[in-house]
Design a protein around this motif. Structure first.
Motif, PDB file in Angstrom:
ATOM      1  N   GLY A 120       0.811  -1.203   0.000  1.00 26.97           N
ATOM      2  CA  GLY A 120       0.000   0.000   0.000  1.00 26.97           C
ATOM      3  C   GLY A 120       0.848   1.257   0.000  1.00 26.97           C
ATOM      4  N   PHE A 121       0.164   2.378   0.167  1.00 30.16           N
ATOM      5  CA  PHE A 121       0.825   3.679   0.105  1.00 30.16           C
ATOM      6  C   PHE A 121       0.548   4.485   1.365  1.00 30.16           C
ATOM      7  CE2 PHE A 121      -0.081   2.351  -4.263  1.00 30.16           C
ATOM      8  CZ  PHE A 121       1.187   2.426  -4.814  1.00 30.16           C
ATOM      9  N   LEU A 122       1.432   5.449   1.652  1.00 27.55           N
ATOM     10  CA  LEU A 122       1.279   6.311   2.815  1.00 27.55           C
ATOM     11  C   LEU A 122       0.109   7.265   2.635  1.00 27.55           C
ATOM     12  CD1 LEU A 122       4.978   7.380   3.543  1.00 27.55           C
ATOM     13  CD2 LEU A 122       3.664   5.583   4.655  1.00 27.55           C
ATOM     14  N   THR A 123      -0.533   7.619   3.746  1.00 21.87           N
ATOM     15  CA  THR A 123      -1.581   8.631   3.726  1.00 21.87           C
ATOM     16  C   THR A 123      -0.928  10.008   3.758  1.00 21.87           C
ATOM     17  OG1 THR A 123      -1.712   8.742   6.134  1.00 21.87           O
ATOM     18  CG2 THR A 123      -3.139   7.114   5.030  1.00 21.87           C
ATOM     19  N   MET A 124      -1.728  11.041   3.542  1.00 21.67           N
ATOM     20  CA  MET A 124      -1.197  12.396   3.583  1.00 21.67           C
ATOM     21  C   MET A 124      -0.645  12.720   4.978  1.00 21.67           C
ATOM     22  SD  MET A 124      -2.896  16.004   2.446  1.00 21.67           S
ATOM     23  CE  MET A 124      -3.979  16.137   3.838  1.00 21.67           C
ATOM     24  N   GLU A 125      -1.304  12.246   6.016  1.00 25.54           N
ATOM     25  CA  GLU A 125      -0.842  12.485   7.384  1.00 25.54           C
ATOM     26  C   GLU A 125       0.509  11.807   7.635  1.00 25.54           C
ATOM     27  OE1 GLU A 125      -3.984  11.451   6.614  1.00 25.54           O
ATOM     28  OE2 GLU A 125      -4.947  13.391   6.994  1.00 25.54           O
ATOM     29  N   SER A 126       0.686  10.616   7.093  1.00 25.66           N
ATOM     30  CA  SER A 126       1.961   9.910   7.234  1.00 25.66           C
ATOM     31  C   SER A 126       3.081  10.626   6.485  1.00 25.66           C
ATOM     32  CB  SER A 126       1.840   8.470   6.729  1.00 25.66           C
ATOM     33  OG  SER A 126       0.916   7.752   7.500  1.00 25.66           O
ATOM     34  N   ILE A 127       2.765  11.167   5.317  1.00 20.58           N
ATOM     35  CA  ILE A 127       3.755  11.931   4.562  1.00 20.58           C
ATOM     36  C   ILE A 127       4.155  13.162   5.352  1.00 20.58           C
ATOM     37  CG2 ILE A 127       4.175  13.264   2.449  1.00 20.58           C
ATOM     38  CD1 ILE A 127       2.164  11.302   1.077  1.00 20.58           C
ATOM     39  N   ASN A 128       3.174  13.831   5.969  1.00 23.03           N
ATOM     40  CA  ASN A 128       3.463  14.998   6.797  1.00 23.03           C
ATOM     41  C   ASN A 128       4.388  14.625   7.956  1.00 23.03           C
ATOM     42  OD1 ASN A 128       3.087  17.801   7.555  1.00 23.03           O
ATOM     43  ND2 ASN A 128       1.809  17.036   9.223  1.00 23.03           N
ATOM     44  N   THR A 129       4.138  13.499   8.583  1.00 27.38           N
ATOM     45  CA  THR A 129       4.986  13.025   9.683  1.00 27.38           C
ATOM     46  C   THR A 129       6.412  12.768   9.189  1.00 27.38           C
ATOM     47  OG1 THR A 129       3.072  12.046  10.765  1.00 27.38           O
ATOM     48  CG2 THR A 129       5.241  11.246  11.462  1.00 27.38           C
ATOM     49  N   GLU A 130       6.540  12.160   8.018  1.00 26.34           N
ATOM     50  CA  GLU A 130       7.865  11.907   7.423  1.00 26.34           C
ATOM     51  C   GLU A 130       8.590  13.232   7.170  1.00 26.34           C
ATOM     52  OE1 GLU A 130       9.567   9.035   6.259  1.00 26.34           O
ATOM     53  OE2 GLU A 130       8.124   7.845   7.381  1.00 26.34           O
ATOM     54  N   ILE A 131       7.872  14.221   6.648  1.00 23.87           N
ATOM     55  CA  ILE A 131       8.459  15.528   6.362  1.00 23.87           C
ATOM     56  C   ILE A 131       8.952  16.187   7.644  1.00 23.87           C
ATOM     57  CG2 ILE A 131       7.908  17.888   5.618  1.00 23.87           C
ATOM     58  CD1 ILE A 131       6.005  16.568   3.532  1.00 23.87           C
ATOM     59  N   ILE A 132       8.141  16.147   8.687  1.00 22.71           N
ATOM     60  CA  ILE A 132       8.520  16.748   9.969  1.00 22.71           C
ATOM     61  C   ILE A 132       9.763  16.058  10.530  1.00 22.71           C
ATOM     62  CG2 ILE A 132       7.811  17.025  12.382  1.00 22.71           C
ATOM     63  CD1 ILE A 132       4.922  17.460  11.248  1.00 22.71           C
ATOM     64  N   SER A 133       9.794  14.728  10.492  1.00 19.52           N
ATOM     65  CA  SER A 133      10.950  13.980  11.017  1.00 19.52           C
ATOM     66  C   SER A 133      12.226  14.292  10.243  1.00 19.52           C
ATOM     67  CB  SER A 133      10.680  12.475  10.947  1.00 19.52           C
ATOM     68  OG  SER A 133       9.588  12.134  11.742  1.00 19.52           O
ATOM     69  N   LEU A 134      12.121  14.301   8.920  1.00 19.01           N
ATOM     70  CA  LEU A 134      13.291  14.562   8.092  1.00 19.01           C
ATOM     71  C   LEU A 134      13.756  16.011   8.245  1.00 19.01           C
ATOM     72  CD1 LEU A 134      15.309  13.390   6.120  1.00 19.01           C
ATOM     73  CD2 LEU A 134      13.715  13.883   4.268  1.00 19.01           C
ATOM     74  N   ARG A 135      12.817  16.950   8.353  1.00 20.92           N
ATOM     75  CA  ARG A 135      13.184  18.359   8.562  1.00 20.92           C
ATOM     76  C   ARG A 135      13.953  18.518   9.876  1.00 20.92           C
ATOM     77  NH1 ARG A 135       8.697  22.898   9.521  1.00 20.92           N
ATOM     78  NH2 ARG A 135       8.422  21.536  11.302  1.00 20.92           N
ATOM     79  N   LYS A 136      13.482  17.848  10.919  1.00 23.29           N
ATOM     80  CA  LYS A 136      14.157  17.907  12.218  1.00 23.29           C
ATOM     81  C   LYS A 136      15.575  17.348  12.112  1.00 23.29           C
ATOM     82  CE  LYS A 136      13.766  16.349  16.969  1.00 23.29           C
ATOM     83  NZ  LYS A 136      13.052  15.514  17.935  1.00 23.29           N
ATOM     84  N   LYS A 137      15.715  16.224  11.428  1.00 25.81           N
ATOM     85  CA  LYS A 137      17.017  15.587  11.257  1.00 25.81           C
ATOM     86  C   LYS A 137      17.975  16.498  10.483  1.00 25.81           C
ATOM     87  CE  LYS A 137      19.116  11.477   9.226  1.00 25.81           C
ATOM     88  NZ  LYS A 137      18.878  10.270   8.432  1.00 25.81           N
ATOM     89  N   ILE A 138      17.485  17.110   9.401  1.00 25.30           N
ATOM     90  CA  ILE A 138      18.321  18.006   8.598  1.00 25.30           C
ATOM     91  C   ILE A 138      18.751  19.223   9.408  1.00 25.30           C
ATOM     92  CG2 ILE A 138      18.288  19.590   6.618  1.00 25.30           C
ATOM     93  CD1 ILE A 138      16.579  17.455   5.161  1.00 25.30           C
ATOM     94  N   ARG A 139      17.826  19.798  10.160  1.00 25.59           N
ATOM     95  CA  ARG A 139      18.156  20.962  10.999  1.00 25.59           C
ATOM     96  C   ARG A 139      19.193  20.603  12.065  1.00 25.59           C
ATOM     97  NH1 ARG A 139      12.350  23.958  11.976  1.00 25.59           N
ATOM     98  NH2 ARG A 139      12.387  25.180  10.059  1.00 25.59           N
ATOM     99  N   GLU A 140      19.042  19.435  12.676  1.00 23.24           N
ATOM    100  CA  GLU A 140      20.000  18.998  13.698  1.00 23.24           C
ATOM    101  C   GLU A 140      21.385  18.802  13.100  1.00 23.24           C
ATOM    102  OE1 GLU A 140      18.163  15.531  15.379  1.00 23.24           O
ATOM    103  OE2 GLU A 140      16.859  16.719  16.689  1.00 23.24           O
ATOM    104  N   GLU A 141      21.450  18.211  11.911  1.00 24.23           N
ATOM    105  CA  GLU A 141      22.740  18.014  11.243  1.00 24.23           C
ATOM    106  C   GLU A 141      23.403  19.345  10.921  1.00 24.23           C
ATOM    107  OE1 GLU A 141      21.941  15.606   7.813  1.00 24.23           O
ATOM    108  OE2 GLU A 141      21.634  13.796   8.997  1.00 24.23           O
ATOM    109  N   LYS A 142      22.611  20.312  10.442  1.00 27.28           N
ATOM    110  CA  LYS A 142      23.164  21.631  10.117  1.00 27.28           C
ATOM    111  C   LYS A 142      23.608  22.365  11.366  1.00 27.28           C
ATOM    112  CE  LYS A 142      20.954  22.139   5.729  1.00 27.28           C
ATOM    113  NZ  LYS A 142      20.217  22.916   4.790  1.00 27.28           N
ATOM    114  N   ALA A 143      22.852  22.234  12.453  1.00 30.41           N
ATOM    115  CA  ALA A 143      23.236  22.863  13.712  1.00 30.41           C
ATOM    116  C   ALA A 143      24.532  22.247  14.232  1.00 30.41           C
ATOM    117  CB  ALA A 143      22.122  22.703  14.745  1.00 30.41           C
ATOM    118  N   GLY A 144      24.680  20.930  14.091  1.00 32.49           N
ATOM    119  CA  GLY A 144      25.906  20.254  14.513  1.00 32.49           C
ATOM    120  C   GLY A 144      27.107  20.705  13.710  1.00 32.49           C
ATOM    121  N   MET A 145      26.922  20.913  12.407  1.00 34.64           N
ATOM    122  CA  MET A 145      28.020  21.387  11.562  1.00 34.64           C
ATOM    123  C   MET A 145      28.392  22.823  11.916  1.00 34.64           C
ATOM    124  SD  MET A 145      27.397  19.561   7.818  1.00 34.64           S
ATOM    125  CE  MET A 145      26.329  20.824   7.260  1.00 34.64           C
TER     126      MET A 145
END
Length: 119
Positions: A87-112
């Protein structure tokens, strides 16, 4: 990254690979009869350019927030669930993925940035 198209009403999308970069352009108001299918193992690679647009070029890219981006992506692409799920992800699941990945990217940039300041 391989892209597969399936028939369905959606926004237009142009995907171009340039060396190690993937350029993705969402063309709104240009209906097409196909949707991109993003496999589970390709999800991070596919979402990263969109997240970077959300972080750095929010207004220029016409993106208001994570939910707005999730809605656009849901209309143009189908994201497969995990490797052992059908099956496929729902829109809410995609939003959750976006939030998680955004947090990870921000943390990596802050660490650098912290490493640069220490030097």
């Amino acid at each position: 990254m391989s892209i597969e198209l399936i028939s369905k009403d959606a926004c237009g999308i142009e995907i171009e690979r340039k060396g190690n970069r993937i350029d993705i352009l969402l063309v709104e108001n240009e209906p097409v009869d196909q949707q991109v299918v993003v496999r589970a193992e390709e999800r991070i690679e596919f979402l990263t350019p969109w997240i970077n647009m959300l972080i750095h070029h929010k207004k220029e890219a016409g993106i208001k927030e994570t939910k707005h981006l999730a809605r656009k992506l849901y209309r143009m692409a189908r994201f497969e669930k995990g490797k052992h799920e059908e099956g496929f992800l729902t829109m809410e699941s995609i939003n959750t993925e976006i939030i998680s990945l955004r947090k990870k990217i921000r943390e990596e940039k802050a660490g650098m940035e912290k490493k640069k300041k220490k030097k």
